[in-house]
Design an enzyme around this catalytic site. Structure first.
Site, short mmCIF file in Angstrom:
data_model
loop_
_atom_site.label_atom_id
_atom_site.label_comp_id
_atom_site.label_asym_id
_atom_site.label_seq_id
_atom_site.Cartn_x
_atom_site.Cartn_y
_atom_site.Cartn_z
N TRP A 28 23.73 51.67 69.31
CA TRP A 28 23.47 50.90 68.34
C TRP A 28 24.43 51.03 67.70
CZ3 TRP A 28 17.53 50.60 67.02
CH2 TRP A 28 17.36 49.79 67.89
N SER A 62 21.31 56.50 71.96
CA SER A 62 21.30 57.54 71.76
C SER A 62 20.33 58.11 72.78
CB SER A 62 20.64 58.24 70.36
OG SER A 62 21.82 58.11 69.44
N GLU A 64 20.13 57.85 75.90
CA GLU A 64 20.87 57.77 77.20
C GLU A 64 21.81 59.06 76.74
OE1 GLU A 64 20.07 54.63 75.49
OE2 GLU A 64 18.05 55.52 77.41
N VAL A 125 24.54 56.87 66.41
CA VAL A 125 24.22 57.15 65.49
C VAL A 125 22.43 56.78 65.92
CG1 VAL A 125 24.52 55.42 63.43
CG2 VAL A 125 26.64 56.08 64.42
N HIS A 133 9.79 56.83 66.28
CA HIS A 133 11.41 57.36 67.50
C HIS A 133 11.64 57.87 66.89
CE1 HIS A 133 11.14 53.37 70.57
NE2 HIS A 133 12.67 54.18 70.96
N ARG A 172 28.65 58.97 56.21
CA ARG A 172 28.85 59.85 57.03
C ARG A 172 29.61 58.91 58.30
NH1 ARG A 172 25.03 61.24 54.48
NH2 ARG A 172 24.57 62.77 54.00
C1 DLZ Z 1 15.11 52.25 70.42
C2 DLZ Z 1 16.27 52.96 69.83
C3 DLZ Z 1 15.56 52.97 67.74
C4 DLZ Z 1 14.29 52.20 67.06
N1 DLZ Z 1 16.35 53.13 67.33
C5 DLZ Z 1 17.93 53.88 67.90
C6 DLZ Z 1 18.89 54.25 66.90
O1 DLZ Z 1 18.82 54.15 65.92
N2 DLZ Z 1 20.39 54.95 67.60
C7 DLZ Z 1 20.14 54.60 68.48
O2 DLZ Z 1 21.28 55.43 69.37
N3 DLZ Z 1 19.30 54.03 69.35
C8 DLZ Z 1 17.89 53.44 69.29
N4 DLZ Z 1 17.13 53.20 70.20
C9 DLZ Z 1 17.62 52.99 71.71
C10 DLZ Z 1 17.44 54.46 72.44
O3 DLZ Z 1 18.15 55.46 72.08
C11 DLZ Z 1 17.32 54.24 73.67
O4 DLZ Z 1 18.69 53.81 73.85
C12 DLZ Z 1 16.35 53.44 74.09
O5 DLZ Z 1 14.96 53.54 73.90
C13 DLZ Z 1 16.28 52.55 75.51
O6 DLZ Z 1 16.30 54.50 76.41
#
Ligand code: DLZ
Length: 210
Positions: A28, A62, A64, A125, A133, A172
């Protein structure tokens, strides 16, 4: 105005040449992730960590990261206890007997590093959106990463940015869009991994500073 914030340099420059380090990163917010991962790798290498002792794995988000860190640490321990040479020991790659002309030349056996990891850098990040969330993921991921390092005894470097805006995240990672490009925190995480990897080895041998 100058600031009093920030880390001071360690008394010695740590030598990473014997260390094995894993970087586990989320995908992400890739622009920022890529810069942070690159920054971490630059500093690992600058401190002597060898290219084939740096393992990079990615996960979706993140959330995971903690499980991935835990599995990678456990997997490396299993790898360390299985002897690659034993597995190949029964194979004959030519020996002294002449090879028929039609037989292809076997590939060279490349030694794989099979040591446990000295440190893991978890990079993610998180950027706040419209819902809750962000809060849930930030909180659970930071607690879980701490648990992984305490449960395994392997330093887990907290490379998770929790930013309220895109600009905070970019700054950052040294990618600021304004005059202030900011500082790439991935570099600090690379240095922290080498320092903690060296400390953890020394401490586990019962060697402490006078
Ligand atoms: C769902 C989600 C959201 C809304 N935002 C982020 C984020 O800003 N950064 C990030 O690393 N992951 C985000 N995720 C995904 C979740 O970390 C995760 O991969 C999903 O909910 C599946 O478990």
């Amino acid at each position: 105005m100058s600031t009093i914030k920030g880390i001071s340099q360690p008394a010695v420059q740590h030598d990473g040449s014997e260390l094995r380090v894993a970087i586990i990163h989320a995908r992400w917010n890739k622009t920022v992730i890529d810069a942070l991962v690159a920054g971490a790798i630059v500093k690992l290498k600058e401190r002597g960590v060898k290219e084939n002792n740096i393992v990079v794995e990615s996960v979706p988000g993140s959330f995971e990261l903690p499980l991935a860190c835990s599995k990678v640490i456990a997997g490396a321990h299993i790898q360390a206890h299985s002897n690659v040479n034993d597995l190949l020991g029964g194979l004959n790659f030519g020996g002294n007997s002449p090879r028929p002309a039609s037989t292809p030349v076997p590939p060279a056996v490349v030694p794989m590093p099979n040591e446990p990891f000295d440190a893991v850098i978890a990079i993610g990040v998180l950027i706040k959106g419209a819902t809750m969330h962000f809060e849930y993921i930030c909180d659970s991921v930071s607690h879980a990463l701490m648990k992984v390092q305490l449960d395994t005894g392997v330093p887990v470097i907290f490379g998770v940015l929790t930013a309220l805006t895109d600009d905070q995240a970019l700054e950052r990672a040294g990618l600021g869009r304004g005059e202030n490009k900011g500082h790439n925190h991935g570099e600090d995480w690379g240095l922290a991994a080498v320092e903690m990897g060296c400390h953890a080895r020394r401490w586990s041998q019962g060697r402490f500073n006078q």
